[in-house]
Design a protein around this motif. Structure first.
Motif, PDB file in Angstrom:
ATOM      1  N   ASN A   1       0.468  -1.008   0.090  1.00 42.64           N
ATOM      2  CA  ASN A   1       0.248  -0.101   0.306  1.00 42.64           C
ATOM      3  C   ASN A   1       0.393   1.342  -0.126  1.00 42.64           C
ATOM      4  N   PHE A   2       1.777   0.995   0.291  1.00 47.32           N
ATOM      5  CA  PHE A   2       2.610   2.699   0.047  1.00 47.32           C
ATOM      6  C   PHE A   2       3.327   2.191  -1.722  1.00 47.32           C
ATOM      7  N   PRO A   3       4.061   3.684  -2.124  1.00 42.75           N
ATOM      8  CA  PRO A   3       4.201   4.550  -2.100  1.00 42.75           C
ATOM      9  C   PRO A   3       2.321   5.406  -2.168  1.00 42.75           C
ATOM     10  N   VAL A   4       1.913   6.036  -1.598  1.00 40.12           N
ATOM     11  CA  VAL A   4      -0.165   6.480  -1.830  1.00 40.12           C
ATOM     12  C   VAL A   4      -0.305   7.499  -2.242  1.00 40.12           C
ATOM     13  N   ALA A   5      -0.984   8.494  -2.906  1.00 47.75           N
ATOM     14  CA  ALA A   5      -1.182   9.639  -3.008  1.00 47.75           C
ATOM     15  C   ALA A   5      -2.407  10.443  -2.725  1.00 47.75           C
ATOM     16  N   VAL A   6      -2.646  11.732  -2.303  1.00 53.52           N
ATOM     17  CA  VAL A   6      -3.671  11.926  -3.083  1.00 53.52           C
ATOM     18  C   VAL A   6      -3.729  14.033  -3.269  1.00 53.52           C
ATOM     19  N   ILE A   7      -4.429  13.861  -4.177  1.00 59.32           N
ATOM     20  CA  ILE A   7      -4.740  15.242  -5.461  1.00 59.32           C
ATOM     21  C   ILE A   7      -5.692  16.344  -4.841  1.00 59.32           C
ATOM     22  N   ASN A   8      -5.795  17.640  -4.086  1.00 66.75           N
ATOM     23  CA  ASN A   8      -6.255  17.963  -3.862  1.00 66.75           C
ATOM     24  C   ASN A   8      -7.469  17.332  -2.942  1.00 66.75           C
ATOM     25  N   ASN A   9      -7.492  16.110  -2.126  1.00 73.50           N
ATOM     26  CA  ASN A   9      -7.574  15.392  -2.074  1.00 73.50           C
ATOM     27  C   ASN A   9      -8.827  14.335  -1.944  1.00 73.50           C
ATOM     28  N   GLN A  10      -7.825  13.750  -3.079  1.00 77.54           N
ATOM     29  CA  GLN A  10      -8.347  12.590  -4.165  1.00 77.54           C
ATOM     30  C   GLN A  10      -7.751  11.693  -4.292  1.00 77.54           C
ATOM     31  N   PRO A  11      -7.870  10.346  -4.623  1.00 78.12           N
ATOM     32  CA  PRO A  11      -6.540   9.941  -4.120  1.00 78.12           C
ATOM     33  C   PRO A  11      -6.535   9.669  -6.027  1.00 78.12           C
ATOM     34  N   VAL A  12      -5.003   9.665  -5.870  1.00 73.64           N
ATOM     35  CA  VAL A  12      -5.079   9.006  -6.985  1.00 73.64           C
ATOM     36  C   VAL A  12      -3.077   8.118  -7.928  1.00 73.64           C
TER      37      VAL A  12
ATOM     38  N   GLN B   1      -2.613  21.052  -4.428  1.00 72.31           N
ATOM     39  CA  GLN B   1      -2.552  20.100  -3.267  1.00 72.31           C
ATOM     40  C   GLN B   1      -1.643  18.727  -3.222  1.00 72.31           C
ATOM     41  N   LEU B   2      -0.657  17.572  -3.791  1.00 71.64           N
ATOM     42  CA  LEU B   2      -0.059  17.006  -3.549  1.00 71.64           C
ATOM     43  C   LEU B   2       0.269  16.597  -2.179  1.00 71.64           C
ATOM     44  N   LYS B   3      -0.520  15.446  -1.642  1.00 65.49           N
ATOM     45  CA  LYS B   3      -0.230  14.591  -0.309  1.00 65.49           C
ATOM     46  C   LYS B   3       0.646  13.448  -0.737  1.00 65.49           C
ATOM     47  N   ILE B   4       1.517  13.351  -0.456  1.00 66.20           N
ATOM     48  CA  ILE B   4       2.021  11.919  -1.265  1.00 66.20           C
ATOM     49  C   ILE B   4       3.023  11.069  -0.300  1.00 66.20           C
ATOM     50  N   ALA B   5       2.344   9.832   0.965  1.00 72.11           N
ATOM     51  CA  ALA B   5       2.761   9.384   1.891  1.00 72.11           C
ATOM     52  C   ALA B   5       3.912   7.522   0.733  1.00 72.11           C
ATOM     53  N   LEU B   6       5.397   8.250   1.209  1.00 69.47           N
ATOM     54  CA  LEU B   6       5.663   7.194   0.219  1.00 69.47           C
ATOM     55  C   LEU B   6       6.266   6.205   0.772  1.00 69.47           C
ATOM     56  N   ASP B   7       5.958   5.806   2.594  1.00 69.99           N
ATOM     57  CA  ASP B   7       6.329   5.173   3.530  1.00 69.99           C
ATOM     58  C   ASP B   7       5.161   5.568   4.706  1.00 69.99           C
ATOM     59  N   PRO B   8       5.599   4.394   5.854  1.00 70.85           N
ATOM     60  CA  PRO B   8       4.757   4.964   6.961  1.00 70.85           C
ATOM     61  C   PRO B   8       5.004   5.864   7.706  1.00 70.85           C
ATOM     62  N   TYR B   9       6.525   6.681   7.453  1.00 69.51           N
ATOM     63  CA  TYR B   9       7.458   7.144   8.010  1.00 69.51           C
ATOM     64  C   TYR B   9       8.089   8.645   7.490  1.00 69.51           C
ATOM     65  N   ALA B  10       7.561   8.754   5.888  1.00 66.39           N
ATOM     66  CA  ALA B  10       7.929   9.757   5.414  1.00 66.39           C
ATOM     67  C   ALA B  10       6.776  10.092   4.237  1.00 66.39           C
ATOM     68  N   VAL B  11       6.461  11.341   4.590  1.00 65.05           N
ATOM     69  CA  VAL B  11       4.846  11.826   3.990  1.00 65.05           C
ATOM     70  C   VAL B  11       5.410  13.484   3.382  1.00 65.05           C
ATOM     71  N   VAL B  12       4.642  14.289   2.271  1.00 64.12           N
ATOM     72  CA  VAL B  12       5.476  14.678   1.307  1.00 64.12           C
ATOM     73  C   VAL B  12       4.021  15.288   0.955  1.00 64.12           C
ATOM     74  N   THR B  13       4.416  17.204   1.781  1.00 67.99           N
ATOM     75  CA  THR B  13       2.773  17.422   0.876  1.00 67.99           C
ATOM     76  C   THR B  13       3.612  18.781  -0.373  1.00 67.99           C
ATOM     77  N   MET B  14       3.038  18.902  -1.488  1.00 71.91           N
ATOM     78  CA  MET B  14       3.503  20.025  -2.275  1.00 71.91           C
ATOM     79  C   MET B  14       1.952  20.575  -2.915  1.00 71.91           C
ATOM     80  N   ASN B  15       2.987  22.166  -2.541  1.00 68.04           N
ATOM     81  CA  ASN B  15       1.708  23.243  -3.674  1.00 68.04           C
ATOM     82  C   ASN B  15       2.420  23.189  -5.112  1.00 68.04           C
ATOM     83  N   LEU B  16       1.567  22.303  -5.780  1.00 73.17           N
ATOM     84  CA  LEU B  16       1.636  22.633  -7.410  1.00 73.17           C
ATOM     85  C   LEU B  16       1.012  23.518  -8.308  1.00 73.17           C
ATOM     86  N   GLN B  17       1.430  24.424  -9.318  1.00 76.11           N
ATOM     87  CA  GLN B  17       1.087  25.238  -9.841  1.00 76.11           C
ATOM     88  C   GLN B  17       0.291  24.332 -11.244  1.00 76.11           C
ATOM     89  N   SER B  18      -0.884  24.331 -11.798  1.00 74.26           N
ATOM     90  CA  SER B  18      -0.904  23.756 -13.729  1.00 74.26           C
ATOM     91  C   SER B  18      -0.624  25.193 -14.187  1.00 74.26           C
TER      92      SER B  18
END
Length: 248
Positions: A195-206, A231-248
């Motif tokens: 189940n890793f990595p797992v990500a959401v963009i604007n709180n929607q699963p991708v 806004q992208l949130k990606i959990a690379l593993d249980p101990y590393a979560v990256v949050t990014m703001n992306l411009q289209s």
């Protein structure tokens, strides 16, 4: 007779403390021997204790006699000598650079002491004891150390030593798909985890379509991207979560 104000102690805790101090001295001599040849040894050391034994029907404890107290018993410990080549033969190797020791792990001091009693000073010691020697650490410590909890803390400590960094984020089109590619270092370092990595963009699963240490590829739905920013949130593993703001 013993002064009732004196604190009592048991033989096991005393020997544990004594052995721990001797182990530390031996480890110090091991490192020193790498830089300077050991030219002397302490031949013999005798330790005499004047004590009052106490037995409650289950446990033997001792009270150390103070000056002027009479009727105490004598307990003697004899420590033999050891030469430099013996130290090199029996002493564990000094920790390597980057190796995680039990002092690097956020565990209660009681658990740390239990591991030290077993001669476990690092994660490599623990791995060798459990995986190669098949020792049940939980049973060996009378349920004072939970190996599963400890393994989780070790993985967390390892991840803290190699935090993820994202150097570049790029959106591209490929075969009718919108692909977001993240490039950096130490990204998906634990690909064997379910189940890793797992990500959401604007709180929607991708959907993650590829991931390794240097790159993560994410499939996007065009409707998920907003003009004002994403806004992208990606959990690379249980101990590393990256949050990014992306411009289209």
């Amino acid at each position: 007779m013993a002064n009732p104000a004196n604190s009592s102690w048991n033989l096991e805790s005393f020997l544990d403390s004594l052995i721990y101090e001797l182990d530390k001295a031996q480890d110090t001599l091991s490192v020193k021997g790498l830089n300077r040849k050991l030219t002397y040894t302490v031949k013999d050391v005798t330790l005499d204790l004047q004590i009052f034994p106490e037995f409650d029907g289950d446990t033997v404890r001792f009270v150390t006699a103070k000056p002027g107290e009479t009727g105490s018993s004598k307990l003697t410990f004899q420590l033999g000598s050891i030469r430099d080549h013996q130290i090199q033969e029996v002493t564990r190797k000094p920790p390597k650079q980057g190796e995680i020791t039990i002092d690097d792990i956020d565990i209660p001091e009681t658990e740390r002491k239990e591991l030290r009693k077993l001669g476990i000073q690092s994660t490599e010691d623990l791995k060798r004891t459990v995986e190669e020697k098949k020792v049940d650490i939980t049973k060996a410590t009378d349920n004072k150390v939970n190996y599963q909890d400890l393994a989780s803390l070790i993985n967390k400590a390892k991840r803290q030593q190699i935090p993820p960094t994202v150097n570049k984020a790029q959106v591209s089109q490929a075969q009718g798909q919108t692909i977001l590619t993240l490039q950096g270092d130490n990204l998906a370092v634990a690909q064997s985890l379910d189940n890793f990595p797992v990500a959401v963009i604007n709180n929607q699963p991708v959907k993650i379509i590829a991931a390794n240490e240097k790159e993560v590829k994410i499939e996007l739905d065009k409707n998920q991207l907003q003009r004002e920013g994403n806004q992208l949130k990606i959990a690379l593993d249980p101990y590393a979560v990256v949050t990014m703001n992306l411009q289209s």
